[in-house]
Write a protein that holds these residues in place. Structure first.
Motif, mmCIF file in Angstrom:
data_model
loop_
_atom_site.group_PDB
_atom_site.id
_atom_site.type_symbol
_atom_site.label_atom_id
_atom_site.label_comp_id
_atom_site.label_asym_id
_atom_site.label_seq_id
_atom_site.Cartn_x
_atom_site.Cartn_y
_atom_site.Cartn_z
ATOM 1 N N TYR A 23 43.098 17.158 43.267
ATOM 2 C CA TYR A 23 43.990 15.993 43.267
ATOM 3 C C TYR A 23 43.852 15.206 41.958
ATOM 4 O O TYR A 23 42.768 15.133 41.381
ATOM 5 C CB TYR A 23 43.668 15.065 44.438
ATOM 6 C CG TYR A 23 44.237 15.505 45.767
ATOM 7 C CD1 TYR A 23 45.262 14.800 46.379
ATOM 8 C CD2 TYR A 23 43.750 16.638 46.416
ATOM 9 C CE1 TYR A 23 45.778 15.203 47.596
ATOM 10 C CE2 TYR A 23 44.252 17.055 47.632
ATOM 11 C CZ TYR A 23 45.278 16.333 48.216
ATOM 12 O OH TYR A 23 45.799 16.741 49.427
ATOM 13 N N ALA A 24 44.962 14.604 41.554
ATOM 14 C CA ALA A 24 44.936 13.744 40.372
ATOM 15 C C ALA A 24 44.500 12.331 40.721
ATOM 16 O O ALA A 24 43.991 11.600 39.868
ATOM 17 C CB ALA A 24 46.311 13.707 39.710
ATOM 18 N N GLY A 25 44.737 11.929 41.968
ATOM 19 C CA GLY A 25 44.384 10.580 42.363
ATOM 20 C C GLY A 25 44.522 10.356 43.852
ATOM 21 O O GLY A 25 45.093 11.187 44.577
ATOM 22 N N MET B 206 55.398 24.487 35.193
ATOM 23 C CA MET B 206 55.387 23.013 35.130
ATOM 24 C C MET B 206 54.136 22.480 35.834
ATOM 25 O O MET B 206 53.793 22.942 36.928
ATOM 26 C CB MET B 206 56.643 22.449 35.794
ATOM 27 C CG MET B 206 56.708 20.919 35.800
ATOM 28 S SD MET B 206 58.176 20.286 36.626
ATOM 29 C CE MET B 206 59.449 20.899 35.521
ATOM 30 N N ASN B 207 53.469 21.532 35.213
ATOM 31 C CA ASN B 207 52.298 20.926 35.835
ATOM 32 C C ASN B 207 52.692 20.084 37.033
ATOM 33 O O ASN B 207 53.774 19.495 37.079
ATOM 34 C CB ASN B 207 51.562 20.045 34.819
ATOM 35 C CG ASN B 207 50.883 20.849 33.740
ATOM 36 O OD1 ASN B 207 50.515 21.995 33.950
ATOM 37 N ND2 ASN B 207 50.715 20.251 32.567
ATOM 38 N N PHE C 169 53.795 14.921 41.775
ATOM 39 C CA PHE C 169 54.550 14.370 40.655
ATOM 40 C C PHE C 169 54.436 15.320 39.465
ATOM 41 O O PHE C 169 53.456 16.055 39.329
ATOM 42 C CB PHE C 169 54.007 12.994 40.270
ATOM 43 C CG PHE C 169 54.101 11.971 41.370
ATOM 44 C CD1 PHE C 169 55.140 11.063 41.400
ATOM 45 C CD2 PHE C 169 53.150 11.936 42.381
ATOM 46 C CE1 PHE C 169 55.236 10.117 42.417
ATOM 47 C CE2 PHE C 169 53.234 11.001 43.410
ATOM 48 C CZ PHE C 169 54.285 10.094 43.419
ATOM 49 N N ALA C 170 55.413 15.262 38.590
ATOM 50 C CA ALA C 170 55.411 16.135 37.410
ATOM 51 C C ALA C 170 54.569 15.554 36.286
ATOM 52 O O ALA C 170 54.411 16.194 35.247
ATOM 53 C CB ALA C 170 56.843 16.370 36.927
#
Length: 249
Positions: free
Chosen positions: A35-37, A1-2, A202-203
């Motif tokens: 990181y995504a954000g 899972m991402n 978060f997924a």
């Protein structure tokens, strides 16, 4: 899972006097670390701000937002989401505010006179989120601990700049009052990104700050990054600072 990790507590030297790192450097470091954000939460008017309080309000807000705006522009270039928040100080106890943007600040110069209850009411009215940051921190510059469970949506229970025991106490406190929990790095120095930076996982990628606010208010749909030692029960209920628990209703 991402898994998509977001930094929720971060200071730029453009607006926080205690930060040593520029918005651009921070953006690149977090992007490199996967990181995504990030959410920029520079110190607000009564906190450790780098912006001259003698400035007219419009100009003060413009300069206060420069760290975020610079980071946001750089993030768009390289694919890192950048959101806006701020950290307000009430004589030692501090709160992370999400969802009250630059336009809101410009329209509310009276915010610098608000007490806890008034600010919480305004945050609710704007659909924002108010989180008590590092509530059980003990430092040389702090003389007391103030807890306001009735005027927060959540409690920061993982903070990379805290001793683990402070986080354990914060987690126990949040559980006792049924408050949602957040985690972040409280980062002021780019060299710590990746080595000790934390955050929330978060997924799915967050499309906006509103996504973050909604999930935290619900208290589920995410996990906190941090060592297992930070997630345990506190070793003691005792603190070296006097604790003030303010009315809950």
């Amino acid at each position: 899972m991402n898994s998509y990790r977001y930094e929720t507590h971060l200071h730029t030297k453009e607006a926080s006097a205690c930060s040593v790192s520029s918005a651009v450097d921070l953006v690149h470091a977090y992007h490199k670390a996967g990181y995504a954000g990030i959410i920029i939460t520079d110190h607000f008017y009564h906190g450790n701000t780098a912006v001259d309080r003698r400035l007219p309000w419009k100009e003060w807000v413009r300069r206060f937002c420069l760290g975020f705006e610079t980071a946001e522009a750089e993030g768009k270039k390289i694919g890192l989401s950048v959101f806006f928040g701020w950290e307000i100080n009430f004589s030692g106890d501090e709160y992370l505010i999400y969802g009250l943007d630059k336009a809101w600040l410009l329209a509310h110069p009276q915010v610098i006179t608000y007490d806890h209850q008034t600010l919480f009411a305004e945050v609710n009215r704007a659909g924002g989120l108010m989180v008590q940051a590092h509530p059980f921190r003990e430092r040389y510059y702090l003389s007391e601990i103030h807890l306001h469970p009735a005027v927060v949506h959540a409690v920061e229970v993982v903070n990379a700049e805290n001793d683990e025991e402070f986080d354990r106490k914060a987690r126990s406190y949040a559980k006792r009052y049924g408050l949602s929990m957040t985690g972040g790095s409280d980062l002021h120095d780019v060299v710590k990104v990746g080595s000790s930076s934390l955050g929330m996982d978060f997924a799915y990628p967050l499309s906006s700050l509103s996504d973050f606010i909604a999930v935290v208010k619900e208290g589920k749909g995410y996990s906190l990054a941090g060592s297992a030692a930070r997630m345990q029960e506190p070793r003691s209920e005792q603190t070296t600072l006097r604790v003030h628990l303010h009315p809950v209703g």
